[in-house]
Design a protein around this motif. Structure first.
Motif, PDB file in Angstrom:
ATOM      1  N   VAL A  21      38.846  72.817  31.859  1.00  9.22           N
ATOM      2  CA  VAL A  21      40.176  72.617  32.131  1.00  9.22           C
ATOM      3  C   VAL A  21      40.658  72.332  33.444  1.00  9.22           C
ATOM      4  O   VAL A  21      41.346  71.389  33.724  1.00  9.22           O
ATOM      5  CB  VAL A  21      41.078  73.784  31.350  1.00  9.22           C
ATOM      6  CG1 VAL A  21      42.430  73.895  31.892  1.00  9.22           C
ATOM      7  CG2 VAL A  21      40.942  74.197  29.782  1.00  9.22           C
ATOM      8  N   MET A  22      39.855  73.035  34.463  1.00 10.42           N
ATOM      9  CA  MET A  22      40.533  73.039  35.747  1.00 10.42           C
ATOM     10  C   MET A  22      39.914  71.645  36.471  1.00 10.42           C
ATOM     11  O   MET A  22      40.407  71.025  37.315  1.00 10.42           O
ATOM     12  CB  MET A  22      40.293  74.253  36.646  1.00 10.42           C
ATOM     13  CG  MET A  22      41.167  75.502  36.366  1.00 10.42           C
ATOM     14  SD  MET A  22      41.143  76.730  37.204  1.00 10.42           S
ATOM     15  CE  MET A  22      39.437  77.574  36.470  1.00 10.42           C
ATOM     16  N   MET A  91      45.550  63.613  33.262  1.00 11.42           N
ATOM     17  CA  MET A  91      46.401  64.640  33.389  1.00 11.42           C
ATOM     18  C   MET A  91      47.239  64.521  34.693  1.00 11.42           C
ATOM     19  O   MET A  91      48.263  64.772  34.989  1.00 11.42           O
ATOM     20  CB  MET A  91      46.009  65.806  33.211  1.00 11.42           C
ATOM     21  CG  MET A  91      45.430  66.091  31.694  1.00 11.42           C
ATOM     22  SD  MET A  91      45.268  67.776  31.339  1.00 11.42           S
ATOM     23  CE  MET A  91      43.875  68.373  32.706  1.00 11.42           C
ATOM     24  N   SER A  95      52.513  63.573  36.091  1.00 12.16           N
ATOM     25  CA  SER A  95      53.123  64.738  36.557  1.00 12.16           C
ATOM     26  C   SER A  95      54.516  64.649  36.955  1.00 12.16           C
ATOM     27  O   SER A  95      54.805  64.720  38.139  1.00 12.16           O
ATOM     28  CB  SER A  95      52.419  65.110  38.176  1.00 12.16           C
ATOM     29  OG  SER A  95      52.412  63.946  38.695  1.00 12.16           O
ATOM     30  N   LEU A  96      55.205  63.973  35.870  1.00 14.38           N
ATOM     31  CA  LEU A  96      56.799  63.701  36.140  1.00 14.38           C
ATOM     32  C   LEU A  96      57.383  65.101  35.979  1.00 14.38           C
ATOM     33  O   LEU A  96      58.578  65.174  36.543  1.00 14.38           O
ATOM     34  CB  LEU A  96      57.080  62.777  35.486  1.00 14.38           C
ATOM     35  CG  LEU A  96      56.317  61.425  35.496  1.00 14.38           C
ATOM     36  CD1 LEU A  96      56.942  60.620  34.297  1.00 14.38           C
ATOM     37  CD2 LEU A  96      56.874  60.952  36.832  1.00 14.38           C
ATOM     38  N   LEU A  97      56.773  66.061  35.597  1.00 15.21           N
ATOM     39  CA  LEU A  97      57.786  67.282  35.142  1.00 15.21           C
ATOM     40  C   LEU A  97      57.612  68.351  36.602  1.00 15.21           C
ATOM     41  O   LEU A  97      57.246  69.277  36.430  1.00 15.21           O
ATOM     42  CB  LEU A  97      57.007  68.075  34.174  1.00 15.21           C
ATOM     43  CG  LEU A  97      57.951  68.638  32.938  1.00 15.21           C
ATOM     44  CD1 LEU A  97      58.762  67.586  32.242  1.00 15.21           C
ATOM     45  CD2 LEU A  97      57.612  69.668  31.915  1.00 15.21           C
ATOM     46  N   LYS A  98      58.397  67.726  37.206  1.00 16.81           N
ATOM     47  CA  LYS A  98      58.538  68.544  38.590  1.00 16.81           C
ATOM     48  C   LYS A  98      59.996  68.169  39.270  1.00 16.81           C
ATOM     49  O   LYS A  98      60.678  67.233  38.921  1.00 16.81           O
ATOM     50  CB  LYS A  98      57.582  68.361  39.443  1.00 16.81           C
ATOM     51  CG  LYS A  98      57.479  66.957  40.047  1.00 16.81           C
ATOM     52  CD  LYS A  98      56.169  66.635  40.920  1.00 16.81           C
ATOM     53  CE  LYS A  98      56.262  65.346  41.437  1.00 16.81           C
ATOM     54  NZ  LYS A  98      55.170  64.860  41.993  1.00 16.81           N
TER      55      LYS A  98
ATOM     56  N   ARG B 601      59.788  76.377  45.541  1.00 16.05           N
ATOM     57  CA  ARG B 601      59.836  75.308  44.489  1.00 16.05           C
ATOM     58  C   ARG B 601      58.720  74.274  44.416  1.00 16.05           C
ATOM     59  O   ARG B 601      58.379  73.818  43.505  1.00 16.05           O
ATOM     60  CB  ARG B 601      61.037  74.419  44.703  1.00 16.05           C
ATOM     61  CG  ARG B 601      61.720  73.697  43.617  1.00 16.05           C
ATOM     62  CD  ARG B 601      62.731  72.880  43.994  1.00 16.05           C
ATOM     63  NE  ARG B 601      62.326  71.995  45.153  1.00 16.05           N
ATOM     64  CZ  ARG B 601      63.167  71.223  45.959  1.00 16.05           C
ATOM     65  NH1 ARG B 601      64.374  71.240  45.805  1.00 16.05           N
ATOM     66  NH2 ARG B 601      62.691  70.384  46.488  1.00 16.05           N
ATOM     67  N   GLN B 604      55.889  74.175  42.095  1.00 14.78           N
ATOM     68  CA  GLN B 604      56.002  73.384  40.866  1.00 14.78           C
ATOM     69  C   GLN B 604      55.937  71.956  40.861  1.00 14.78           C
ATOM     70  O   GLN B 604      56.742  71.174  41.277  1.00 14.78           O
ATOM     71  CB  GLN B 604      57.534  73.719  39.980  1.00 14.78           C
ATOM     72  CG  GLN B 604      57.381  73.139  38.609  1.00 14.78           C
ATOM     73  CD  GLN B 604      58.923  73.157  37.833  1.00 14.78           C
ATOM     74  OE1 GLN B 604      59.762  73.696  38.688  1.00 14.78           O
ATOM     75  NE2 GLN B 604      58.849  72.800  36.669  1.00 14.78           N
ATOM     76  N   ASN B 605      54.516  71.396  40.680  1.00 14.79           N
ATOM     77  CA  ASN B 605      53.889  70.052  41.200  1.00 14.79           C
ATOM     78  C   ASN B 605      53.944  69.157  40.011  1.00 14.79           C
ATOM     79  O   ASN B 605      53.424  67.902  40.563  1.00 14.79           O
ATOM     80  CB  ASN B 605      53.004  70.057  42.280  1.00 14.79           C
ATOM     81  CG  ASN B 605      51.961  70.767  41.551  1.00 14.79           C
ATOM     82  OD1 ASN B 605      51.706  71.125  40.731  1.00 14.79           O
ATOM     83  ND2 ASN B 605      50.810  70.962  42.434  1.00 14.79           N
ATOM     84  N   GLY B 606      54.076  69.665  38.836  1.00 17.49           N
ATOM     85  CA  GLY B 606      53.728  68.640  37.699  1.00 17.49           C
ATOM     86  C   GLY B 606      52.228  68.707  37.261  1.00 17.49           C
ATOM     87  O   GLY B 606      51.833  68.043  36.260  1.00 17.49           O
ATOM     88  N   GLN B 607      51.353  69.208  38.265  1.00 21.77           N
ATOM     89  CA  GLN B 607      49.851  69.048  37.985  1.00 21.77           C
ATOM     90  C   GLN B 607      49.352  69.981  37.000  1.00 21.77           C
ATOM     91  O   GLN B 607      49.506  71.088  37.407  1.00 21.77           O
ATOM     92  CB  GLN B 607      48.951  69.211  39.235  1.00 21.77           C
ATOM     93  CG  GLN B 607      49.525  68.163  40.440  1.00 21.77           C
ATOM     94  CD  GLN B 607      48.855  66.768  40.019  1.00 21.77           C
ATOM     95  OE1 GLN B 607      47.797  66.886  38.978  1.00 21.77           O
ATOM     96  NE2 GLN B 607      49.423  65.717  40.637  1.00 21.77           N
ATOM     97  N   VAL B 608      48.936  69.660  35.941  1.00 24.46           N
ATOM     98  CA  VAL B 608      48.780  70.843  34.878  1.00 24.46           C
ATOM     99  C   VAL B 608      47.635  71.672  35.373  1.00 24.46           C
ATOM    100  O   VAL B 608      47.457  72.760  35.107  1.00 24.46           O
ATOM    101  CB  VAL B 608      48.343  70.146  33.395  1.00 24.46           C
ATOM    102  CG1 VAL B 608      47.804  70.939  32.645  1.00 24.46           C
ATOM    103  CG2 VAL B 608      49.649  69.303  33.047  1.00 24.46           C
ATOM    104  N   ARG B 609      46.497  71.082  36.090  1.00 20.86           N
ATOM    105  CA  ARG B 609      45.470  71.594  36.334  1.00 20.86           C
ATOM    106  C   ARG B 609      45.748  72.830  37.619  1.00 20.86           C
ATOM    107  O   ARG B 609      45.311  73.719  37.572  1.00 20.86           O
ATOM    108  CB  ARG B 609      44.394  70.764  36.777  1.00 20.86           C
ATOM    109  CG  ARG B 609      43.912  69.822  35.886  1.00 20.86           C
ATOM    110  CD  ARG B 609      42.880  68.824  36.373  1.00 20.86           C
ATOM    111  NE  ARG B 609      43.139  68.106  37.661  1.00 20.86           N
ATOM    112  CZ  ARG B 609      42.345  67.717  38.392  1.00 20.86           C
ATOM    113  NH1 ARG B 609      41.191  68.176  38.477  1.00 20.86           N
ATOM    114  NH2 ARG B 609      42.738  67.135  39.532  1.00 20.86           N
ATOM    115  N   LEU B 613      45.062  76.536  36.773  1.00 17.37           N
ATOM    116  CA  LEU B 613      44.376  77.443  37.884  1.00 17.37           C
ATOM    117  C   LEU B 613      45.193  78.675  38.348  1.00 17.37           C
ATOM    118  O   LEU B 613      44.629  79.732  38.475  1.00 17.37           O
ATOM    119  CB  LEU B 613      44.180  76.706  39.544  1.00 17.37           C
ATOM    120  CG  LEU B 613      43.529  77.315  40.647  1.00 17.37           C
ATOM    121  CD1 LEU B 613      42.215  77.841  40.172  1.00 17.37           C
ATOM    122  CD2 LEU B 613      43.519  76.519  41.820  1.00 17.37           C
ATOM    123  N   ALA B 616      44.811  81.072  35.488  1.00 15.76           N
ATOM    124  CA  ALA B 616      43.322  81.814  35.579  1.00 15.76           C
ATOM    125  C   ALA B 616      43.419  82.965  36.506  1.00 15.76           C
ATOM    126  O   ALA B 616      43.091  83.944  36.523  1.00 15.76           O
ATOM    127  CB  ALA B 616      42.494  80.814  35.916  1.00 15.76           C
TER     128      ALA B 616
END
Lengths: 99, 632
Positions: A21-22, A91, A95-98, B601, B604-609, B613, B616
């Motif tokens: 995942v990471m 992915m 990354s627009l959700l910020k 703030r 919260q950068n939009g990076q799912v990974r 992390l 985890a």
């Protein structure tokens, strides 16, 4: 019986899933890694269930499998929608959700 | 010494409260009635004031008929405040001292009401003016008739309110509005003293009624007696415009002239003298406090007289004169038992002749289109016969011409002052000379010499409603002194504990000396202002005395430097502290939170990974904590 081997296997599978995942950018691979983590957990629960002689761990496993099936449906649809709009399943690109 | 013992009220004394209630009621009625009383309301006010006078006079006659021991009457009204161990019951005390005041207030007050009917005839807000006058009469009567310092304080504040409203009556003039505010603020300083005195009494004696305080005064420790005495003196100084709180009285002349006559000459400003005489038991316990009263009186009598010599505004000359004459009363009140009766004696005669002269000045102003500058007057003696003659009676009374009212009362004070100490005597004697000087100057500039009238001014005698009060007051300026000279000491003895001294009509050495000084003052004044023409405009002068006098001895400058500027500085300092320290502190805190939030703030950068992390790490952290807690 001793659940040791099963648990070690579950831990290895879970770690592989987490790392997957990471480190992987492809959403489909990440998705598969999540499934790997879920199945690692299932394996651990079945192993404990056998060791303790009860059925509760196995029942929980069925729940997890059902939920995972539902999640796969939704998750895959989201990935397909993203792919259709962005022509990519990366992915990092989505990354627009910020703020 | 005879102490004051009161008897229960009977007969007319049972309705003594009507004296206060009637003017108060009419004041309220006139204020709320709207236009209904615009036409005739002022006569209602005159009637209320006159009715109070009739009641006061009736009681006075009853008291004259009674034995000296049974003259003072107390009339309890109701329990006012009950809290803890304190009970303050409101009531009236009608004794030899307060009945004289009540007659002065209602008598002179009624005459001035009558005079105002003519004087304010063309004013749009006449109804309101008379409402305020009646409010004043009610409050002043409450002040002098109260049997408790706390009730007295209510009247004390009431007259302050009425004074404020009436000084600023012509509120469209910025100078009048400012003068009213100045009077109000400076009176607050004095009121602080009085309220501290009352609080000290409640704390030490447990009651503020005259009876209890008088009885307990001799048991007070010397320090507390001095403190209460000085607090009371501060209150008296504020209300009576004595140095150092003298500044408001000269500005108070912005009010209509009848107000100056009633409030700022005859009655309210003498409340301080009343307070000192009423509290004589306390002042007798403290040498320091009573000497302070003498010093305040001596300084003010010279201070006011000095201002009177240099002003060209006729009302300000009279205002300076009022300060000076009240200084005489204070001086007498500070001397002790030898002076109390004379202080009240001079207060009464001064009430007559100063009200007379103020109303005369109002009559002159009325004729001269409200011009107050004496340099624009001159030669009015022939044009305004009645005003001139009545004013002359007041003039002869104030300079102490033999057998006029002031001759008796002022000479007694000068003699008593010499009995106290040489410096007080010399100050009082000198003051008499200066008084003669400035009053002669006023007479010469107003009624004699050549015409210096402005264009379009046609002096004429005032209407009857204005001249009749003048004639009555002029009459009392002549006989007021002789009437009371042999009587007042004995009359006041139970209330003030005086010890009568021998009075003769043949002047003593001090008496002759006073007459010589007065004659010298008149002669110098005639030489300066009568022998040659008076300049039309005030000539520039480098004379120290003139410059000081014209500027009120720089009293306002002193206030400015000592009080106003430091207060402004402190206010500015507080503003700066508020902006820099408080606003800066809270503003900085808010900015810091905003900055930290901006940094947080960014997580919260939009990076799912990255989220994966973070999660985890969080799970591992929770797991470690749980394992560690199990081990521990």
């Amino acid at each position: 019986m001793s659940p040791d081997y099963y648990l070690i296997l579950a831990a290895i599978l879970f770690t592989l899933g987490t790392v997957g995942v990471m480190v992987r950018r492809n959403a489909l691979v990440a998705f598969m890694s999540i499934e790997l983590m879920l199945n690692a957990a299932n394996l651990a629960m079945v192993a404990f269930s056998l060791a303790r002689g009860g059925l509760d761990g196995q029942v929980a496993t069925f729940f997890v499998m059902v939920v995972a099936a539902a999640e796969v449906v939704i998750g895959l649809s989201i990935i397909i929608v993203i792919y259709r709009t962005r022509r990519s399943t990366s992915m990092d690109a989505a990354s627009l959700l910020k703020l | 010494m005879i102490t004051l013992e009161t008897i229960a009220a009977t007969g007319v004394f049972q309705v003594a409260w009507l004296m206060i209630a009637l003017p108060a009621l009419v004041a309220g009625l006139l204020l709320v009635s709207g236009k209904f009383f615009d036409r005739g309301g002022h006569w209602l006010a005159v009637a209320a004031s006159s009715a109070s006078f009739v009641l006061a006079f009736w009681m006075f006659i009853e008291m004259l008929g009674a034995d000296p021991e049974h003259r003072a009457v107390s009339l309890p009204l109701f329990d006012w405040i009950q809290t803890g161990s304190w009970t303050v019951s409101a009531g009236l005390q009608i004794d030899q001292l307060s009945i004289l005041f009540a007659m002065l207030i209602t008598g002179v007050g009624s005459l001035i009401h009558l005079y105002s009917v003519g004087y304010m005839a063309h004013d749009d807000r006449r109804r309101r003016f008379f409402a305020y006058l009646n409010l004043f009469v009610a409050a002043m009567l409450l002040l002098v008739l109260a049997n408790d310092y706390l009730v007295l304080f209510v009247g004390w504040e009431g007259v302050g309110l009425a004074s404020y409203l009436l000084i600023g009556f012509w509120q469209h003039k910025p100078s009048a509005a400012a003068a009213a505010k100045k009077a109000f603020v400076m009176n607050r300083v004095g009121d602080l003293g009085l309220s501290m005195a009352v609080m000290s009494m409640l704390a030490l004696i447990g009651s503020s009624s005259f009876e209890a305080v008088n009885a307990a005064a001799s048991k007070l420790s010397p320090g507390w007696a001095t403190a209460i005495g000085l607090f009371l003196l501060l209150g008296a100084v504020g209300k009576s415009a004595q140095v150092p709180l003298q500044g408001w009285l000269l500005d108070a002349m912005e009010g209509p002239t009848p107000v100056s006559a009633l409030i700022h000459a005859a009655t309210m400003v003498t409340a301080g003298v009343y307070l000192v005489v009423r509290s004589h038991e306390i002042f007798q316990m403290s040498e320091v406090a009573s000497t302070a009263v003498v010093i305040v009186g001596a300084v003010t009598l010279l201070f006011g007289a000095w201002i009177g010599t240099s002003k060209d505004d006729i009302k300000k000359v009279l205002a300076g004169s009022t300060m000076s004459q009240i200084g005489y009363m204070m001086l007498a009140a500070g001397i002790g038992p030898a002076g109390y009766a004379f202080a009240i004696f001079h207060l009464l005669t001064h009430g007559f002749f100063k009200a007379n002269m103020f109303l005369g000045a109002g009559s002159v102003m009325h004729a001269m289109n409200d011009d107050v500058d004496m340099r624009h007057y001159g030669a009015l003696a022939k044009v305004m016969r009645v005003t001139f003659l009545t004013f002359a009676m007041g003039y002869l009374a104030i300079i102490g011409f033999p057998f006029f009212a002031g001759y008796f009362s002022k000479d007694h004070i000068i003699e008593a002052a010499f009995g106290h100490s040489a410096w007080a005597g010399v100050a009082a004697l000198l003051g008499a000379g200066i008084t003669a000087f400035y009053m002669t100057r006023l007479m010469l500039m107003t009624f004699f010499g050549e015409k210096r009238w402005r264009e379009g001014v046609h002096p004429h005698e005032s209407p009857k409603t204005m001249t009749i009060p003048l004639i009555i007051l002029g009459f009392f300026s002549i006989i007021g002194g002789a009437l009371m000279n042999f009587w007042i000491q004995e009359w006041l003895e139970p209330a003030t504990g005086g010890h009568p001294h021998e009075l003769t009509l043949v002047p003593t050495l001090v008496g002759w000396l006073t007459m010589a000084v007065v004659a010298a003052g008149v002669a110098i004044s005639w030489f300066v202002f009568g022998a040659k023409p008076v300049p039309d405009a005030a000539p520039a002068s480098g004379n120290f005395f003139t410059v000081m006098g014209r500027n009120d001895l720089f009293g306002d400058t002193v206030n400015d430097v000592l009080v106003v500027q430091p207060t402004m500085l402190a206010a500015r300092g507080v503003v700066v502290a508020d902006h820099k320290v408080l606003d800066g502190g809270f503003g900085g805190l808010a900015t810091a939170f905003a900055g930290i939030s901006t940094q947080v703030r960014k997580l919260q950068n939009g990076q799912v990974r990255t989220y994966a992390l973070t999660m985890a790490i969080g799970v591992v952290a929770v797991g470690v904590v749980m394992i560690l807690s199990q081990l521990g």
